[in-house]
Design a protein around this motif. Structure first.
Motif, PDB file in Angstrom:
ATOM      1  N   MET A  52       0.430  -1.203  -0.204  1.00  9.68           N
ATOM      2  CA  MET A  52      -0.024   0.060  -0.553  1.00  9.68           C
ATOM      3  C   MET A  52       0.690   1.515   0.191  1.00  9.68           C
ATOM      4  O   MET A  52       1.794   1.497   0.942  1.00  9.68           O
ATOM      5  N   SER A  53       0.142   2.352  -0.943  1.00 10.67           N
ATOM      6  CA  SER A  53       1.151   3.420  -0.781  1.00 10.67           C
ATOM      7  C   SER A  53       0.691   4.662  -0.989  1.00 10.67           C
ATOM      8  O   SER A  53      -0.390   4.582  -1.670  1.00 10.67           O
ATOM      9  N   LEU A  54       0.200   5.376  -0.363  1.00 16.42           N
ATOM     10  CA  LEU A  54      -1.087   6.735   0.533  1.00 16.42           C
ATOM     11  C   LEU A  54      -0.393   7.794  -1.308  1.00 16.42           C
ATOM     12  O   LEU A  54       0.899   8.404  -1.028  1.00 16.42           O
ATOM     13  N   VAL A  55      -1.445   8.162  -1.462  1.00 19.18           N
ATOM     14  CA  VAL A  55      -1.408   9.763  -2.494  1.00 19.18           C
ATOM     15  C   VAL A  55      -2.269  10.189  -1.877  1.00 19.18           C
ATOM     16  O   VAL A  55      -3.238  10.363  -1.627  1.00 19.18           O
ATOM     17  N   GLU A  56      -1.840  11.575  -2.456  1.00 13.85           N
ATOM     18  CA  GLU A  56      -2.540  12.379  -1.229  1.00 13.85           C
ATOM     19  C   GLU A  56      -3.751  12.722  -2.804  1.00 13.85           C
ATOM     20  O   GLU A  56      -3.607  12.688  -4.121  1.00 13.85           O
ATOM     21  N   LEU A  57      -5.305  12.599  -2.709  1.00 12.14           N
ATOM     22  CA  LEU A  57      -6.223  13.051  -3.743  1.00 12.14           C
ATOM     23  C   LEU A  57      -6.807  14.453  -3.679  1.00 12.14           C
ATOM     24  O   LEU A  57      -7.134  14.786  -4.729  1.00 12.14           O
ATOM     25  N   GLY A  58      -6.680  15.223  -2.749  1.00  9.25           N
ATOM     26  CA  GLY A  58      -6.947  16.487  -2.749  1.00  9.25           C
ATOM     27  C   GLY A  58      -6.418  16.674  -1.941  1.00  9.25           C
ATOM     28  O   GLY A  58      -6.315  15.672  -0.381  1.00  9.25           O
ATOM     29  N   ARG A  59      -6.627  18.568  -1.177  1.00 12.28           N
ATOM     30  CA  ARG A  59      -6.335  18.883   0.095  1.00 12.28           C
ATOM     31  C   ARG A  59      -8.200  20.171  -0.351  1.00 12.28           C
ATOM     32  O   ARG A  59      -8.607  20.457  -0.913  1.00 12.28           O
ATOM     33  N   PHE A  60      -8.636  19.985   1.304  1.00 13.78           N
ATOM     34  CA  PHE A  60      -9.881  20.619   1.046  1.00 13.78           C
ATOM     35  C   PHE A  60      -9.896  21.720   2.149  1.00 13.78           C
ATOM     36  O   PHE A  60      -8.966  21.209   3.713  1.00 13.78           O
ATOM     37  N   ASP A  61     -10.917  21.842   3.017  1.00  9.90           N
ATOM     38  CA  ASP A  61     -11.624  22.340   3.705  1.00  9.90           C
ATOM     39  C   ASP A  61     -11.589  21.480   4.904  1.00  9.90           C
ATOM     40  O   ASP A  61     -12.102  20.503   4.343  1.00  9.90           O
ATOM     41  N   ARG A  62     -11.689  21.495   6.412  1.00  8.62           N
ATOM     42  CA  ARG A  62     -11.934  21.223   7.306  1.00  8.62           C
ATOM     43  C   ARG A  62     -13.001  19.606   6.749  1.00  8.62           C
ATOM     44  O   ARG A  62     -12.984  18.258   7.554  1.00  8.62           O
ATOM     45  N   ASN A  63     -14.666  20.844   7.028  1.00  9.98           N
ATOM     46  CA  ASN A  63     -15.731  19.700   7.499  1.00  9.98           C
ATOM     47  C   ASN A  63     -16.049  18.832   5.913  1.00  9.98           C
ATOM     48  O   ASN A  63     -15.998  17.520   5.367  1.00  9.98           O
ATOM     49  N   GLU A  64     -15.314  19.452   4.742  1.00 12.71           N
ATOM     50  CA  GLU A  64     -15.173  19.335   3.444  1.00 12.71           C
ATOM     51  C   GLU A  64     -14.969  17.996   2.707  1.00 12.71           C
ATOM     52  O   GLU A  64     -14.484  16.649   2.566  1.00 12.71           O
ATOM     53  N   ALA A  65     -13.532  17.289   3.914  1.00 13.95           N
ATOM     54  CA  ALA A  65     -12.485  17.092   3.777  1.00 13.95           C
ATOM     55  C   ALA A  65     -13.312  15.253   4.115  1.00 13.95           C
ATOM     56  O   ALA A  65     -12.669  14.415   3.845  1.00 13.95           O
ATOM     57  N   HIS A  66     -13.195  15.813   5.507  1.00 16.46           N
ATOM     58  CA  HIS A  66     -14.269  14.221   6.169  1.00 16.46           C
ATOM     59  C   HIS A  66     -16.033  14.101   5.471  1.00 16.46           C
ATOM     60  O   HIS A  66     -15.655  12.329   5.186  1.00 16.46           O
ATOM     61  N   MET A  67     -16.305  14.743   4.661  1.00 20.38           N
ATOM     62  CA  MET A  67     -17.027  14.581   3.275  1.00 20.38           C
ATOM     63  C   MET A  67     -16.529  13.628   2.307  1.00 20.38           C
ATOM     64  O   MET A  67     -17.555  12.918   1.892  1.00 20.38           O
ATOM     65  N   VAL A  68     -15.598  14.007   1.861  1.00 21.35           N
ATOM     66  CA  VAL A  68     -15.105  13.144   0.707  1.00 21.35           C
ATOM     67  C   VAL A  68     -14.858  11.893   1.757  1.00 21.35           C
ATOM     68  O   VAL A  68     -14.688  10.787   1.175  1.00 21.35           O
ATOM     69  N   VAL A  69     -14.435  12.148   2.688  1.00 23.87           N
ATOM     70  CA  VAL A  69     -13.666  10.944   3.455  1.00 23.87           C
ATOM     71  C   VAL A  69     -13.967   9.561   3.081  1.00 23.87           C
ATOM     72  O   VAL A  69     -14.354   8.205   2.544  1.00 23.87           O
ATOM     73  N   GLY A  70     -15.810  10.244   4.027  1.00 22.54           N
ATOM     74  CA  GLY A  70     -17.039   9.234   4.368  1.00 22.54           C
ATOM     75  C   GLY A  70     -17.872   8.869   2.406  1.00 22.54           C
ATOM     76  O   GLY A  70     -17.835   7.860   2.475  1.00 22.54           O
ATOM     77  N   LEU A  71     -17.535   9.676   1.401  1.00 25.85           N
ATOM     78  CA  LEU A  71     -18.096   9.030  -0.190  1.00 25.85           C
ATOM     79  C   LEU A  71     -16.978   7.912  -0.279  1.00 25.85           C
ATOM     80  O   LEU A  71     -17.791   7.075  -0.844  1.00 25.85           O
ATOM     81  N   LEU A  72     -15.936   8.771   0.583  1.00 24.04           N
ATOM     82  CA  LEU A  72     -14.815   6.980  -0.607  1.00 24.04           C
ATOM     83  C   LEU A  72     -14.826   5.949   0.061  1.00 24.04           C
ATOM     84  O   LEU A  72     -14.956   5.272  -0.574  1.00 24.04           O
ATOM     85  N   GLU A  73     -15.688   5.894   1.236  1.00 26.06           N
ATOM     86  CA  GLU A  73     -15.081   4.626   1.778  1.00 26.06           C
ATOM     87  C   GLU A  73     -16.544   4.203   2.151  1.00 26.06           C
ATOM     88  O   GLU A  73     -16.672   3.422   1.876  1.00 26.06           O
ATOM     89  N   SER A  74     -17.184   5.356   1.392  1.00 26.25           N
ATOM     90  CA  SER A  74     -18.993   3.791   1.246  1.00 26.25           C
ATOM     91  C   SER A  74     -18.539   3.930  -0.122  1.00 26.25           C
ATOM     92  O   SER A  74     -20.045   3.157  -0.096  1.00 26.25           O
ATOM     93  N   GLU A  75     -18.041   3.767  -1.206  1.00 25.17           N
ATOM     94  CA  GLU A  75     -17.539   3.403  -2.353  1.00 25.17           C
ATOM     95  C   GLU A  75     -16.961   2.056  -2.013  1.00 25.17           C
ATOM     96  O   GLU A  75     -15.900   1.721  -3.316  1.00 25.17           O
ATOM     97  N   GLY A  76     -15.940   1.861  -0.916  1.00 25.25           N
ATOM     98  CA  GLY A  76     -15.500   0.678  -1.060  1.00 25.25           C
ATOM     99  C   GLY A  76     -13.405   1.600  -1.051  1.00 25.25           C
ATOM    100  O   GLY A  76     -12.904   0.922  -1.274  1.00 25.25           O
ATOM    101  N   ILE A  77     -13.619   3.153  -0.772  1.00 20.21           N
ATOM    102  CA  ILE A  77     -12.202   3.273  -1.595  1.00 20.21           C
ATOM    103  C   ILE A  77     -11.598   3.711   0.241  1.00 20.21           C
ATOM    104  O   ILE A  77     -12.419   4.100   0.790  1.00 20.21           O
TER     105      ILE A  77
END
Length: 66
Positions: free
Chosen positions: A1-26
């Motif tokens: 596993m090699s981590l890469v940066e998907l993007g930079r977001f404001d604090r709340n948006e970043a956590h919404m993006v994480v939730g969206l990705l995880e809901s899709e199995g990422i």
């Protein structure tokens, strides 16, 4: 596993993006969310959303569809 940066977001948006990705199995994680919280500037520092390099294309396609 090699981590890469998907993007930079404001604090709340970043956590919404994480939730969206995880809901899709990422698997995703937000880095830097607590940076400079002691001096009150934490809202000014972008939060990095990190994913596995192998998931980059799928994650980018998912975000592009928003």
């Amino acid at each position: 596993m090699s981590l890469v940066e998907l993007g930079r977001f404001d604090r709340n948006e970043a956590h919404m993006v994480v939730g969206l990705l995880e809901s899709e199995g990422i698997a995703a994680v937000a880095f830097d969310g607590g940076s400079s919280i002691a001096d009150g500037s934490w809202l000014l520092i972008p939060v990095r959303v990190m994913i596995d390099a192998d998931d980059r294309a799928a994650a980018e396609a998912l975000l592009a569809g928003l």
